[in-house]
Design a protein around this motif. Structure first.
Motif, short mmCIF file in Angstrom:
data_model
loop_
_atom_site.label_atom_id
_atom_site.label_comp_id
_atom_site.label_asym_id
_atom_site.label_seq_id
_atom_site.Cartn_x
_atom_site.Cartn_y
_atom_site.Cartn_z
N PHE A 138 0.82 -1.22 0.00
CA PHE A 138 0.00 0.00 0.00
C PHE A 138 0.84 1.26 0.00
N GLU A 139 1.85 1.29 -0.83
CA GLU A 139 2.73 2.44 -0.90
C GLU A 139 1.97 3.70 -1.30
N SER A 140 1.07 3.60 -2.28
CA SER A 140 0.31 4.78 -2.71
C SER A 140 -0.63 5.25 -1.61
N ASP A 141 -1.19 4.31 -0.82
CA ASP A 141 -2.06 4.70 0.29
C ASP A 141 -1.29 5.50 1.33
N VAL A 142 -0.06 5.08 1.60
CA VAL A 142 0.77 5.80 2.57
C VAL A 142 1.12 7.19 2.03
N ASP A 143 1.43 7.26 0.74
CA ASP A 143 1.72 8.57 0.15
C ASP A 143 0.51 9.49 0.29
N ASN A 144 -0.68 8.96 0.04
CA ASN A 144 -1.91 9.76 0.19
C ASN A 144 -2.12 10.19 1.64
N LEU A 145 -1.85 9.28 2.57
CA LEU A 145 -2.00 9.60 3.98
C LEU A 145 -1.05 10.73 4.39
N ILE A 146 0.18 10.65 3.95
CA ILE A 146 1.15 11.70 4.27
C ILE A 146 0.72 13.02 3.65
N TYR A 147 0.23 13.00 2.42
CA TYR A 147 -0.26 14.21 1.77
C TYR A 147 -1.40 14.82 2.58
N CYS A 148 -2.33 13.96 3.01
CA CYS A 148 -3.47 14.45 3.79
C CYS A 148 -3.03 14.98 5.15
N MET A 149 -2.06 14.32 5.76
CA MET A 149 -1.58 14.77 7.08
C MET A 149 -0.96 16.16 6.99
N ASN A 150 -0.37 16.48 5.85
CA ASN A 150 0.21 17.80 5.68
C ASN A 150 -0.86 18.87 5.64
N ASP A 151 -2.07 18.50 5.24
CA ASP A 151 -3.16 19.46 5.14
C ASP A 151 -4.10 19.42 6.34
#
Length: 183
Positions: A138-151
């Protein structure tokens, strides 16, 4: 005819006898209460050699004493787990953890040490995430999570603004209902 006395007194034997004689002389001075400096000057030896002779005379071993801390560092360097180090050295959990943190700090892993100390309860979760990422599950899911956490701050501000607007509309509606006017 004998050409040399060395035939009768091999060099090593002579040196051994001289060394023993010199050590006896040093011990005699030591027993008389002479200072280390006086003994070294009189016998023309180093402080290190004097220390070796005195320790031998006092019955102490000439080997260096290695601390539990140094032993623990060596075991960590060899890849031994913390529990093995604790058992082998007979250390408590807090002491062996402290040595491990120091060992990691020496290897410039200070950030890991800080995270471990401050947020150790979170490590099992992070370990699972890392394993999943390693297997590309789930690499893309983690990338999305990190993106969301920044916002997150932006999302919180928008949520607070929307909640404020809902509260204002609720107050307006309640006022209208009290006054009897249709909405």
């Amino acid at each position: 005819m004998i050409k040399s006395y060395k035939h009768f007194f091999p060099r090593d034997l002579m040196m051994g006898k001289l060394r023993i004689h010199k050590e006896k002389s040093i011990i005699k001075l030591y027993e008389q209460g002479k200072s280390s400096r006086e003994i070294c000057q009189e016998e023309h030896i180093s402080f290190r050699e004097l220390g070796r002779i005195i320790r031998k005379y006092d019955g102490e071993k000439d080997s260096k004493v290695v601390s539990n801390q140094t032993k623990a560092y060596s075991m960590f360097l060899a890849g031994k787990p913390i529990i093995s180090v604790a058992i082998h050295l007979g250390l408590g959990s807090e002491e062996v953890k402290q040595y491990y943190y120091e060992y990691l700090s020496i290897y410039e892993m200070d950030n890991f040490v800080k995270i471990t100390k401050d947020h150790g309860y979170f490590l099992p979760f992070l370990s699972k995430v890392a394993e999943k990422m390693k297997s590309n599950e789930f690499e893309s899911d983690v990338d999305n999570l990190i993106y969301c956490m920044n916002d997150v701050k932006t999302v919180i501000r928008v949520r607070d603004k929307v909640q404020h607007e809902v509260n204002m509309l609720t107050i307006k509606r309640d006022d209208l209902l009290k006054s009897g006017q249709p909405e």
